[in-house]
Design a protein around this motif. Structure first.
Motif, mmCIF file in Angstrom:
data_model
loop_
_atom_site.group_PDB
_atom_site.id
_atom_site.type_symbol
_atom_site.label_atom_id
_atom_site.label_comp_id
_atom_site.label_asym_id
_atom_site.label_seq_id
_atom_site.Cartn_x
_atom_site.Cartn_y
_atom_site.Cartn_z
ATOM 1 N N TRP A 282 10.269 -9.576 2.328
ATOM 2 C CA TRP A 282 11.459 -9.529 1.712
ATOM 3 C C TRP A 282 11.108 -8.875 0.239
ATOM 4 O O TRP A 282 9.910 -8.709 -0.095
ATOM 5 C CB TRP A 282 12.252 -10.966 0.803
ATOM 6 C CG TRP A 282 13.157 -11.864 1.618
ATOM 7 C CD1 TRP A 282 12.411 -13.157 2.028
ATOM 8 C CD2 TRP A 282 13.817 -11.507 1.529
ATOM 9 N NE1 TRP A 282 12.843 -13.379 2.579
ATOM 10 C CE2 TRP A 282 13.731 -12.831 2.946
ATOM 11 C CE3 TRP A 282 15.322 -11.224 1.306
ATOM 12 C CZ2 TRP A 282 14.999 -13.173 3.351
ATOM 13 C CZ3 TRP A 282 16.016 -11.151 2.182
ATOM 14 C CH2 TRP A 282 16.446 -12.681 2.720
ATOM 15 N N PHE A 283 12.033 -7.565 -0.396
ATOM 16 C CA PHE A 283 11.691 -6.657 -0.708
ATOM 17 C C PHE A 283 13.110 -6.562 -2.086
ATOM 18 O O PHE A 283 14.078 -6.922 -1.161
ATOM 19 C CB PHE A 283 11.635 -5.225 0.028
ATOM 20 C CG PHE A 283 10.638 -5.484 0.206
ATOM 21 C CD1 PHE A 283 9.463 -4.297 0.065
ATOM 22 C CD2 PHE A 283 10.612 -4.903 2.413
ATOM 23 C CE1 PHE A 283 7.723 -4.798 0.863
ATOM 24 C CE2 PHE A 283 8.993 -5.532 3.547
ATOM 25 C CZ PHE A 283 8.106 -4.862 2.335
ATOM 26 N N ASN A 284 12.203 -6.785 -3.521
ATOM 27 C CA ASN A 284 13.269 -7.190 -4.266
ATOM 28 C C ASN A 284 13.982 -5.434 -4.624
ATOM 29 O O ASN A 284 13.132 -4.326 -5.220
ATOM 30 C CB ASN A 284 12.516 -7.485 -5.655
ATOM 31 C CG ASN A 284 13.114 -7.675 -6.878
ATOM 32 O OD1 ASN A 284 14.444 -7.356 -7.076
ATOM 33 N ND2 ASN A 284 12.520 -8.595 -7.755
ATOM 34 N N ILE A 285 15.233 -5.330 -4.248
ATOM 35 C CA ILE A 285 15.538 -4.077 -5.271
ATOM 36 C C ILE A 285 15.953 -3.647 -6.284
ATOM 37 O O ILE A 285 16.233 -2.398 -6.468
ATOM 38 C CB ILE A 285 16.848 -4.400 -4.180
ATOM 39 C CG1 ILE A 285 18.329 -5.510 -5.063
ATOM 40 C CG2 ILE A 285 17.528 -4.282 -2.691
ATOM 41 C CD1 ILE A 285 19.687 -5.447 -4.832
ATOM 42 N N GLU A 286 15.396 -4.584 -7.086
ATOM 43 C CA GLU A 286 14.857 -4.096 -8.891
ATOM 44 C C GLU A 286 13.726 -2.803 -8.445
ATOM 45 O O GLU A 286 13.546 -2.720 -9.705
ATOM 46 C CB GLU A 286 15.418 -4.910 -9.422
ATOM 47 C CG GLU A 286 16.645 -6.025 -9.624
ATOM 48 C CD GLU A 286 16.575 -6.991 -9.986
ATOM 49 O OE1 GLU A 286 16.289 -6.792 -11.244
ATOM 50 O OE2 GLU A 286 16.303 -8.844 -9.564
ATOM 51 N N LYS A 287 13.055 -3.382 -7.621
ATOM 52 C CA LYS A 287 11.713 -2.497 -8.332
ATOM 53 C C LYS A 287 12.141 -1.062 -8.381
ATOM 54 O O LYS A 287 12.210 -0.855 -6.513
ATOM 55 C CB LYS A 287 10.507 -2.893 -7.203
ATOM 56 C CG LYS A 287 10.129 -4.478 -7.149
ATOM 57 C CD LYS A 287 9.454 -5.033 -8.445
ATOM 58 C CE LYS A 287 9.512 -5.925 -8.896
ATOM 59 N NZ LYS A 287 9.084 -6.650 -9.615
ATOM 60 N N ASP A 288 10.896 -0.113 -8.519
ATOM 61 C CA ASP A 288 11.412 0.786 -8.641
ATOM 62 C C ASP A 288 10.500 2.098 -7.108
ATOM 63 O O ASP A 288 11.377 3.154 -6.673
ATOM 64 C CB ASP A 288 10.638 1.742 -9.636
ATOM 65 C CG ASP A 288 11.680 1.555 -10.949
ATOM 66 O OD1 ASP A 288 12.866 1.598 -10.942
ATOM 67 O OD2 ASP A 288 10.861 1.633 -12.233
ATOM 68 N N ASN A 289 9.992 1.276 -6.693
ATOM 69 C CA ASN A 289 9.144 1.734 -5.699
ATOM 70 C C ASN A 289 9.477 1.303 -4.122
ATOM 71 O O ASN A 289 8.708 1.792 -3.577
ATOM 72 C CB ASN A 289 7.811 1.906 -5.283
ATOM 73 C CG ASN A 289 7.077 0.332 -6.598
ATOM 74 O OD1 ASN A 289 7.672 -0.652 -6.305
ATOM 75 N ND2 ASN A 289 5.701 -0.160 -5.279
ATOM 76 N N LEU A 290 10.745 0.550 -3.863
ATOM 77 C CA LEU A 290 11.409 0.495 -2.563
ATOM 78 C C LEU A 290 11.464 0.726 -1.925
ATOM 79 O O LEU A 290 10.634 0.281 -0.716
ATOM 80 C CB LEU A 290 13.325 -0.201 -3.360
ATOM 81 C CG LEU A 290 13.629 -1.069 -2.374
ATOM 82 C CD1 LEU A 290 13.078 -2.126 -1.845
ATOM 83 C CD2 LEU A 290 15.040 -1.170 -2.488
ATOM 84 N N CYS A 291 11.623 2.209 -1.873
ATOM 85 C CA CYS A 291 11.637 2.639 -0.926
ATOM 86 C C CYS A 291 10.089 3.406 0.191
ATOM 87 O O CYS A 291 10.284 2.909 0.413
ATOM 88 C CB CYS A 291 12.560 3.476 -0.586
ATOM 89 S SG CYS A 291 12.726 4.491 0.579
ATOM 90 N N ALA A 292 9.292 3.531 -0.488
ATOM 91 C CA ALA A 292 7.826 3.483 -0.992
ATOM 92 C C ALA A 292 7.433 2.478 -0.200
ATOM 93 O O ALA A 292 6.961 2.587 0.748
ATOM 94 C CB ALA A 292 7.175 4.456 -1.497
ATOM 95 N N SER A 293 7.498 1.197 -0.935
ATOM 96 C CA SER A 293 6.935 0.105 -0.242
ATOM 97 C C SER A 293 7.508 -0.191 1.479
ATOM 98 O O SER A 293 6.961 -0.449 2.019
ATOM 99 C CB SER A 293 7.274 -0.790 -1.716
ATOM 100 O OG SER A 293 6.557 -1.011 -2.440
ATOM 101 N N VAL A 294 8.974 -0.011 1.669
ATOM 102 C CA VAL A 294 9.161 -0.777 2.937
ATOM 103 C C VAL A 294 9.209 0.575 3.288
ATOM 104 O O VAL A 294 8.563 -0.019 4.689
ATOM 105 C CB VAL A 294 10.729 -0.420 2.472
ATOM 106 C CG1 VAL A 294 11.259 -0.997 3.971
ATOM 107 C CG2 VAL A 294 11.758 -1.543 1.544
#
Length: 305
Positions: A282-294
């Motif tokens: 799971w990834f939190n969509i509120e995080k600024d680095n969402l795209c990079a993390s995924v």
């Protein structure tokens, strides 16, 4: 890539497809229907995003999204029909040397396609379904508990359509159902997008409010005028409330309020379904680095790490 409604799954998947030479296969039970573009979220919120519609796919920002517009709203389009199309599209993407991204919020469709949920060869019994259509989900659960309690372990207890289908199978006395679909057998990475309940509900509310500006009333009127008023998809999420307004059964304010309430309930059901899958990261969509993390997570998977 799965998760509740309005978490930005498709927009993120488009960015990732551009990075990984991918194409999207939609996993949404309503996006398969033609002429239902706004209420299902097919039409992107950004009016400047170029959209080209093809036969069974859309092209958004240069990325093809498969399994759109597969059937008319009046069609008896089943999960098996979807799974067969989605499997064919996924295998085609792989043969062409691309990375397939299965993206959507209909957990049952995803699980059938990937072999996580069984499907049946029992044909629809329309008379039987008609006899149950006015019964509450709670009563349907009680009936299913008597006929096939094991079925309750893997079903959305708030979804009358799924409950009636399970009763239909149990009534046919074929508890050990025959598989009619051979699922995909490729290695799969499950990515989930989520946030706090308050954020998810707020995003759902914004989606409903934005529908008016995007033309949901005109879309519903078109569907009614073309004979789809009594079709099953128009009795579902979002559309049912705007149909009621269009025919004078509710005020616009009442329809909007109810659509938001229904969306919150749908989000809760989606989370319940997806949380059963322990393979999801799971990834939190509120995080600024969402795209990079995924992106990093996908790269590790593709590298076999």
């Amino acid at each position: 890539m799965l998760g509740p409604t309005s978490t930005g799954k498709t927009s993120l998947a488009i960015k990732l497809c551009q990075e990984f030479n991918g194409e999207i296969v939609s996993a949404d039970s309503r996006q398969v229907y033609k002429f239902m573009d706004i209420g299902t979220g097919k039409l992107p919120s950004d009016p400047n995003l170029k959209v080209v519609k093809g036969d069974g796919f859309w092209d958004q920002d240069g990325i093809k999204i498969r399994a759109y517009d597969l059937a008319l709203p009046t069609a008896n389009f089943t999960v098996v029909d979807y799974a067969r199309v989605a499997k064919e599209e996924t295998e085609s993407i792989i043969r062409r040397g691309k990375v397939p991204f299965l993206v959507g919020g209909t957990g049952f469709y995803i699980d059938v396609l990937l072999g996580r949920s069984p499907v049946s060869n029992i044909s629809p019994d329309w008379k039987f379904r008609e006899s149950l259509k006015d019964i509450s989900a709670e009563e349907l659960v009680k009936k299913l508990k008597l006929l096939d309690p094991r079925a309750l372990e893997s079903i959305d207890k708030n979804n009358p359509v799924r409950l009636i289908r399970a009763l239909e199978i149990a009534q046919a006395e074929k508890s050990s159902v025959t598989k009619v679909f051979k699922p995909l057998s490729f290695p799969t990475l499950f990515i989930g997008l989520t946030a706090s309940r308050n954020i998810l509900f707020r995003r759902g509310d914004l989606f409903v409010d934005d529908l008016l500006k995007r033309g949901i009333l005109q879309e519903v009127e078109f569907l009614i005028q073309h004979g789809y008023k009594n079709s099953r998809p128009l009795a579902g999420l979002i559309y049912d409330q705007f149909v009621k307004f269009s025919v004078g059964e509710t005020t616009l304010e009442e329809s909007l309020e109810r659509a938001k309430f229904d969306t919150h309930a749908y989000i809760r059901r989606q989370l319940t379904w997806f949380n059963r899958n322990t393979d999801v990261t799971w990834f939190n969509i509120e995080k600024d680095n969402l795209c990079a993390s995924v992106k990093s997570h996908i790269q590790s998977f593709l590298d076999g790490k």
